[in-house]
Design an enzyme around this catalytic site. Sequence first.
Site, PDB file in Angstrom:
ATOM      1  CD  GLU A 174     -12.218 -10.489   4.024  1.00 52.64           C
ATOM      2  OE1 GLU A 174     -12.321  -9.982   2.993  1.00 52.64           O
ATOM      3  OE2 GLU A 174     -11.858  -9.528   4.923  1.00 52.64           O
ATOM      4  CD  GLU A 296      -9.346  -8.440   9.982  1.00 47.83           C
ATOM      5  OE1 GLU A 296     -10.107  -7.448   9.505  1.00 47.83           O
ATOM      6  OE2 GLU A 296      -8.879  -9.193   9.462  1.00 47.83           O
TER       7      GLU A 296
HETATM    8  O1  G3I Z   1       1.299   0.884  -0.039  1.00 49.03           O
HETATM    9  C1  G3I Z   1       0.114   1.527  -1.027  1.00 49.03           C
HETATM   10  C2  G3I Z   1       1.270   2.714  -1.411  1.00 49.03           C
HETATM   11  O2  G3I Z   1       2.304   2.490  -2.005  1.00 49.03           O
HETATM   12  C3  G3I Z   1       0.128   3.687  -2.273  1.00 49.03           C
HETATM   13  O3  G3I Z   1       0.832   5.060  -2.593  1.00 49.03           O
HETATM   14  C4  G3I Z   1      -1.095   3.937  -1.680  1.00 49.03           C
HETATM   15  C5  G3I Z   1      -2.058   4.818  -2.468  1.00 49.03           C
HETATM   16  O4  G3I Z   1      -2.730   3.819  -3.298  1.00 49.03           O
HETATM   17  O5  G3I Z   1      -1.706   2.645  -1.438  1.00 49.03           O
HETATM   18  C6  G3I Z   1      -1.074   1.758  -0.568  1.00 49.03           C
HETATM   19  O6  G3I Z   1      -1.608   0.629  -0.191  1.00 49.03           O
HETATM   20  C7  G3I Z   1      -2.718   0.832   0.473  1.00 49.03           C
HETATM   21  C8  G3I Z   1      -2.622  -0.229   1.787  1.00 49.03           C
HETATM   22  O7  G3I Z   1      -3.755  -0.194   2.518  1.00 49.03           O
HETATM   23  C9  G3I Z   1      -1.427   0.129   2.778  1.00 49.03           C
HETATM   24  O8  G3I Z   1      -1.927   1.344   3.365  1.00 49.03           O
HETATM   25  C10 G3I Z   1      -4.016   0.222  -0.260  1.00 49.03           C
HETATM   26  O9  G3I Z   1      -4.235   1.326  -1.276  1.00 49.03           O
HETATM   27  C11 G3I Z   1      -5.469   0.229   0.459  1.00 49.03           C
HETATM   28  O10 G3I Z   1      -6.260  -0.503  -0.036  1.00 49.03           O
HETATM   29  C12 G3I Z   1      -4.883  -0.837   1.860  1.00 49.03           C
HETATM   30  O11 G3I Z   1      -5.985  -0.847   2.595  1.00 49.03           O
HETATM   31  C13 G3I Z   1      -6.155  -1.804   3.482  1.00 49.03           C
HETATM   32  C14 G3I Z   1      -7.132  -2.894   3.090  1.00 49.03           C
HETATM   33  O12 G3I Z   1      -7.236  -3.945   4.165  1.00 49.03           O
HETATM   34  C15 G3I Z   1      -7.008  -3.571   1.747  1.00 49.03           C
HETATM   35  O13 G3I Z   1      -5.693  -4.410   1.979  1.00 49.03           O
HETATM   36  C16 G3I Z   1      -6.423  -1.265   5.073  1.00 49.03           C
HETATM   37  O14 G3I Z   1      -5.237  -0.413   5.321  1.00 49.03           O
HETATM   38  C17 G3I Z   1      -6.596  -2.489   5.983  1.00 49.03           C
HETATM   39  O15 G3I Z   1      -7.151  -1.831   7.384  1.00 49.03           O
HETATM   40  C18 G3I Z   1      -7.701  -3.463   5.488  1.00 49.03           C
HETATM   41  O16 G3I Z   1      -7.770  -4.594   6.346  1.00 49.03           O
HETATM   42  C19 G3I Z   1      -8.636  -5.437   6.113  1.00 49.03           C
HETATM   43  C20 G3I Z   1      -7.976  -6.871   6.374  1.00 49.03           C
HETATM   44  O17 G3I Z   1      -6.871  -7.030   5.727  1.00 49.03           O
HETATM   45  C21 G3I Z   1      -9.016  -8.076   6.114  1.00 49.03           C
HETATM   46  N1  G3I Z   1     -10.393  -7.739   6.801  1.00 49.03           N
HETATM   47  C22 G3I Z   1     -10.793  -6.546   6.551  1.00 49.03           C
HETATM   48  C23 G3I Z   1      -9.971  -5.307   6.685  1.00 49.03           C
HETATM   49  C24 G3I Z   1     -10.617  -4.003   6.602  1.00 49.03           C
HETATM   50  O18 G3I Z   1     -10.694  -3.995   5.281  1.00 49.03           O
END
Ligand code: G3I
Length: 394
Positions: A174, A296
């Site tokens: 991105e 995705e």
């Molecule tokens: O692992 C931590 C945990 O320790 C903590 O307690 C919790 C509460 O804050 O957060 C956890 O991390 C979360 C992570 O997912 C793992 O579950 C993050 O907050 C959360 O923001 C993260 O969201 C992911 C997001 O990308 C940001 O990385 C989504 O699951 C994931 O589906 C999404 O995937 C992205 C692709 O990587 C790129 N393309 C878009 C797609 C959708 O946004």
Amino acid sequence: MMAGITRREWVKRGAMAGVGMVTAAAMPCLGQAAGTPGSEKTGVGAGSLKEHAEAKRLPVGAAVNMALLRGDETYRRVLAEQYNMVVGENCMKWAALRPTAETFKFDEADELVSFAEQHGMQVRGHNLCWHEQLPAWFAGAVTKENAAKVLTDHIATVAGRYKGRIHSWDVVNEAVWMKDGRPDGMRSSSPWYELLGPAYLEVAFRAARAADPGALLTYNEYGIEYDEPEEQGKRAAVMALLKRLRETKGPGGRPLVDAVGVQSHLKTANIAKLGEGIREFAGKARKMGLQVFVTELDVDDDSLPDEEALQQDRDVATVYGHYLAQMLQERSVTAVLTWGLADGQSWLQGEKSRVKHPQRMQRPLPFLVDENGTYRAKPAYFAMRDAVDGAKRR
Ligand code: G3I
């Protein structure tokens, strides 16, 4: 909490679904033992998505939630039964791998790669360089002076660890964002851009090529699928970026990039604007020598009116079928992955994806999990499988 309706309701509605609809009776209980004999419509064993895809030499996969992979035997079984490719939803991102500036934490990523290898599945790596999910220590530790080394060392360590075991890496994710107003459309608000300028992409791709010459180096992007002005503009900027990366020679004299990931986070609205432009893009990518991955895939159904869950699933399936039928006619499209397995596990259940219908769960993926923990293939599953059947063999 299971998405939408109860199993009993599902069975009742499916039975009433009528001709042309996959009735609940044919809906598989996919948690059954692998290889359960079933009709062509059951989606297990000989009817699995994987079997159909392998007949076309087309990898099909899903993004994996490591908590479920570790804790849910049925999840593991359905994943292994239905797919021949996986990608970590989060386990290979900086935030997961880098607890501190000095240390790496590979347990989840190692477990994903091991699971894949135990089940003869290929692995996509996601991702080596992104403006999101950077660890808390990053801002205070990475400077203009050390950023190139920090990025290079990260990629050398991570991609080096899995050398020879990764089908393709999302090296940069991105990097285009038109709203930052740059003529080339680059995301100048990215920490990497702020630290290194646009050169960060070359730093990342060079490091990845050096670390794992066998992996397909991929640039991954979203918001380029529809024939709407904003997405058409972004698509053009991405094509221009790919051209620059392709023309730049890296280690071994090879182009820096091998593939483009089209994330394909679709929606139920505007299906008429989905297809022509992205197919043309995939054709241009082929002419540039690039492979195209649908990386995705999911369908945001928030725009649908409140209707029968089964009707919602049909509408989502229509988008799956329409999009994949077009994309898979392009020979450059050589892998298809959904961003997750079952509705309740989707990132789209978050608030920002449920604006019009905050009380309604999204139904974006090929499976639902019923109240007994049984995986049920939805119309989107069969739409995917039918699109694969209609594709030319790779
Ligand atoms: O692992 C931590 C945990 O320790 C903590 O307690 C919790 C509460 O804050 O957060 C956890 O991390 C979360 C992570 O997912 C793992 O579950 C993050 O907050 C959360 O923001 C993260 O969201 C992911 C997001 O990308 C940001 O990385 C989504 O699951 C994931 O589906 C999404 O995937 C992205 C692709 O990587 C790129 N393309 C878009 C797609 C959708 O946004």
